[in-house]
Design a protein around this motif. Structure first.
Motif, mmCIF file in Angstrom:
data_model
loop_
_atom_site.group_PDB
_atom_site.id
_atom_site.type_symbol
_atom_site.label_atom_id
_atom_site.label_comp_id
_atom_site.label_asym_id
_atom_site.label_seq_id
_atom_site.Cartn_x
_atom_site.Cartn_y
_atom_site.Cartn_z
ATOM 1 N N THR A 18 0.734 -1.339 -0.154
ATOM 2 C CA THR A 18 -0.409 -0.399 -0.177
ATOM 3 C C THR A 18 0.536 1.522 0.396
ATOM 4 N N SER A 19 1.869 0.941 0.560
ATOM 5 C CA SER A 19 2.897 2.453 0.524
ATOM 6 C C SER A 19 3.164 2.581 -0.748
ATOM 7 N N SER A 20 3.851 1.050 -1.416
ATOM 8 C CA SER A 20 4.230 1.429 -2.837
ATOM 9 C C SER A 20 2.966 2.462 -3.804
ATOM 10 N N ASP A 21 1.998 0.990 -3.430
ATOM 11 C CA ASP A 21 1.084 1.875 -4.483
ATOM 12 C C ASP A 21 -0.080 3.401 -4.755
ATOM 13 N N SER A 22 0.517 3.526 -3.033
ATOM 14 C CA SER A 22 -0.553 4.812 -3.318
ATOM 15 C C SER A 22 0.901 5.968 -3.317
ATOM 16 N N ALA A 23 2.007 5.692 -2.751
ATOM 17 C CA ALA A 23 3.326 6.715 -3.320
ATOM 18 C C ALA A 23 3.149 6.875 -4.872
ATOM 19 N N SER A 24 3.269 5.602 -5.541
ATOM 20 C CA SER A 24 2.892 5.630 -6.913
ATOM 21 C C SER A 24 1.836 6.495 -7.910
ATOM 22 N N LEU A 25 0.835 6.583 -7.196
ATOM 23 C CA LEU A 25 -0.395 7.534 -7.511
ATOM 24 C C LEU A 25 -0.187 8.793 -6.915
ATOM 25 N N VAL A 26 0.844 9.566 -6.403
ATOM 26 C CA VAL A 26 0.666 10.611 -5.544
ATOM 27 C C VAL A 26 1.874 11.104 -6.701
ATOM 28 N N ILE A 27 3.362 10.083 -6.802
ATOM 29 C CA ILE A 27 3.850 10.822 -7.604
ATOM 30 C C ILE A 27 3.725 11.140 -8.672
ATOM 31 N N ASP A 28 3.060 10.625 -10.049
ATOM 32 C CA ASP A 28 2.164 10.406 -11.085
ATOM 33 C C ASP A 28 1.642 11.599 -11.101
ATOM 34 N N MET A 29 0.564 12.300 -9.797
ATOM 35 C CA MET A 29 0.148 13.401 -9.527
ATOM 36 C C MET A 29 1.074 14.523 -9.767
ATOM 37 N N LEU A 30 2.332 14.315 -8.836
ATOM 38 C CA LEU A 30 3.189 15.648 -8.824
ATOM 39 C C LEU A 30 3.558 15.451 -10.208
ATOM 40 N N THR A 31 3.653 14.823 -11.298
ATOM 41 C CA THR A 31 5.023 15.133 -12.368
ATOM 42 C C THR A 31 3.613 15.077 -13.420
ATOM 43 N N ARG A 32 2.306 15.414 -13.037
ATOM 44 C CA ARG A 32 1.605 16.251 -15.039
ATOM 45 C C ARG A 32 0.813 17.282 -14.026
#
Length: 529
Positions: A424-438
């Protein structure tokens, strides 16, 4: 050129943020794999320099931010809402508190819930305290609560409050660069803003990779205990590959179908493990110890919050406090955005009180159950817990559970919890990083989220192969420093915006210099002359 590359790959991003972040991460892996020892030595030297020369900055910064947040909550700005003046919270208090528990440090608590108190009990950091004594036990709990209580949640609350304020009250994008609008103005949409978001992305990427690496060490120890699995590099890489695959699947399903369901399952399993230890363990000792630990924590906090080991030649603070602050700071963008997303409509006073104190209570319960029980096991001589933890802290929880009935079943449950926590840490962080990069108007593409999940796994494997626990600690202590500086500027930016908001101005008017200064100690309201 970057725009052309984005079109060629079919991505939806802010090219300057996405490709710079991905490029730095790729460069790190390409250099660290063939030159693992040289990279480990370089980060070790850098961490040593930071500890000697800037350790005080970490300590002072986090404590100052705690004072700042408490001051905001108690000030005239505490009644300002995170949204329109007539907005109300999206979630009930109970639901909000429950979600806060799952937001931040479950992964860290699973690793250090037993290991840290036992380590400090056997090796007290304070002069004049005898190992394995009553004083050592009391100090061990106080230090653990200091590391995982109000200070940790201050680091999460600062960006969370700022993101929620600027996103919901001023309609700015939910990115870290938006928090600097009162300072940078429209330049947040250019290279300066991109640089801020790149720091946030890299911090999140390496912070979650560090957690994934620690979780891998812990899982390897658990599998070795239960099934005799060898503790070797190739096994750890395989574990990372499995966790990353699960996280990629979850992140592809999205927030509701993937992340949310896993989080709900994990909270239930974690509570079952807590209840198991509390019931079969020394229940009365736990209850008495938790009450005493609260008093000790608040009694010692004023001096402990400014303690820098000035008069002691020791590496303790670098290995513990500085590592924790840097690690937590690296998580701050990810957890801050998550907290902001669930906090619309609350007042600043409600936000600060809830985010600082509700999770700290959960931390008290966790360490009360696991930490006090572990100290009791060590004192009773049931398991040579301290000796095992000194050799390898990743075995702590499994060695600890050997002292209780149904040890194998409890250890298996712990392995499942660790897997889901880190997934859950990894997948939640992936969603947030994607948000920060678009941009907000761009769709979230599955392949972009999967890319970031895979990047976390690759970096975690690289760090483990480059030196294991020491490499994880050194890299994150070094990389946490830039975002620590950003947290300070973040507080300044938020305060400037709140001061203008209270007088009826928008942040745009603040940037344009149309906010009048205070005259003779009284606020000049908008429209007055």
């Amino acid at each position: 050129m970057l725009d052309r590359l984005q079109r060629l790959l079919g991505l939806q991003t802010i090219p300057g943020v996405f490709f710079t972040s991905a490029g730095v991460a790729a460069l790190f892996v390409l250099v660290a794999v063939p030159f693992d020892q040289a990279v480990a030595d370089a980060f070790g030297a850098l961490t040593g320099w930071i500890a000697r020369n800037l350790g005080w900055f970490y300590i002072l910064s986090v404590t100052s931010l705690l004072i700042f947040l408490l001051g905001l909550a108690l000030s005239r700005y505490g009644s300002i809402r995170l949204g329109a003046d007539d907005s109300r919270p999206d979630y009930s208090n109970l639901t909000w508190f429950t979600m806060l528990f799952a937001a931040g440090i479950g992964t860290i608590l699973m690793f250090w819930g037993v290991a840290e108190p036992v380590s400090h009990f056997a090796n007290p950091p304070f002069d004049g305290v005898t190992a394995n004594s009553e004083g050592a036990a009391s100090d061990a709990m106080t230090i653990a609560l200091y590391h995982f209580g109000l200070h940790t949640w201050t680091i999460f609350a600062m960006p969370g409050l700022a993101i929620a304020y600027f996103a919901y009250r001023h309609n700015l994008p939910m990115r870290i660069s938006s928090l600097f609008y009162p300072i940078l103005g429209d330049r947040i949409y250019g290279p300066l803003g991109w640089a801020v978001d790149v720091i946030a992305v890299l911090g999140t990427l390496f912070g979650v990779a560090t957690s994934l690496g620690l979780g891998t060490l812990q899982l390897n120890s658990g599998l070795s205990y239960l099934f005799g699995t060898p503790s070797t590099g190739w096994v750890q890489v395989l574990i990372i590959a499995v966790i990353t695959s699960i996280a990629a699947t979850s992140v592809a399903l999205g927030l509701d179908k993937g992340v949310r369901r896993l989080s709900q399952i994990n909270i239930v399993l974690a509570m079952l493990l807590i209840l198991f230890v509390a019931v079969v363990g020394p229940t009365v000792f736990i209850a008495e110890g938790m009450v005493q630990s609260v008093g000790n924590y608040f009694s010692d906090l004023p001096w402990l919050a400014f303690w820098t080991q000035t008069f002691t030649e020791s590496d303790w603070q670098r290995q513990w406090t500085l590592f924790y602050w840097a690690w937590t700071i690296s998580w701050a963008p990810y957890v801050g955005i998550f907290i902001a997303r669930i906090s619309r409509g609350r007042t600043i006073r409600e936000f600060v009180a809830g985010v600082l104190f509700a999770p700290s209570v959960f931390t008290l319960v966790w360490f009360g159950v696991f930490g006090l029980s572990a100290i009791n096991v060590e004192m009773g001589g049931q398991v040579a817990l301290a000796e095992l933890v000194q050799q390898d802290p990743s075995v702590a929880i499994f060695a600890f559970l050997e002292a209780f009935p149904l040890a194998e079943m409890a250890s298996l449950l712990s392995i499942v919890i660790i897997i889901i926590f880190f997934t859950t840490s990894s997948d939640s962080a992936s969603l947030v990083i994607d948000m920060l990069t678009r941009r907000d108007d761009q769709p979230s593409l599955v392949r972009q989220r999967i890319f970031w999940a895979a990047a976390q796994g690759i970096i975690a494997a690289t760090l483990l192969l480059a030196g294991g626990l020491d490499a994880l600690q050194n890299v994150i202590t070094s990389l946490g420093l830039p975002f620590c500086v950003l947290l300070i500027f973040m507080a300044v930016s938020l305060f400037r915006a709140l001061a203008a908001d209270y007088r009826g101005y928008t942040v745009s008017e603040l940037v344009q210099g149309r906010v009048f200064p205070e005259v003779e100690g009284a606020s000049v309201q908008k429209g007055e002359s």
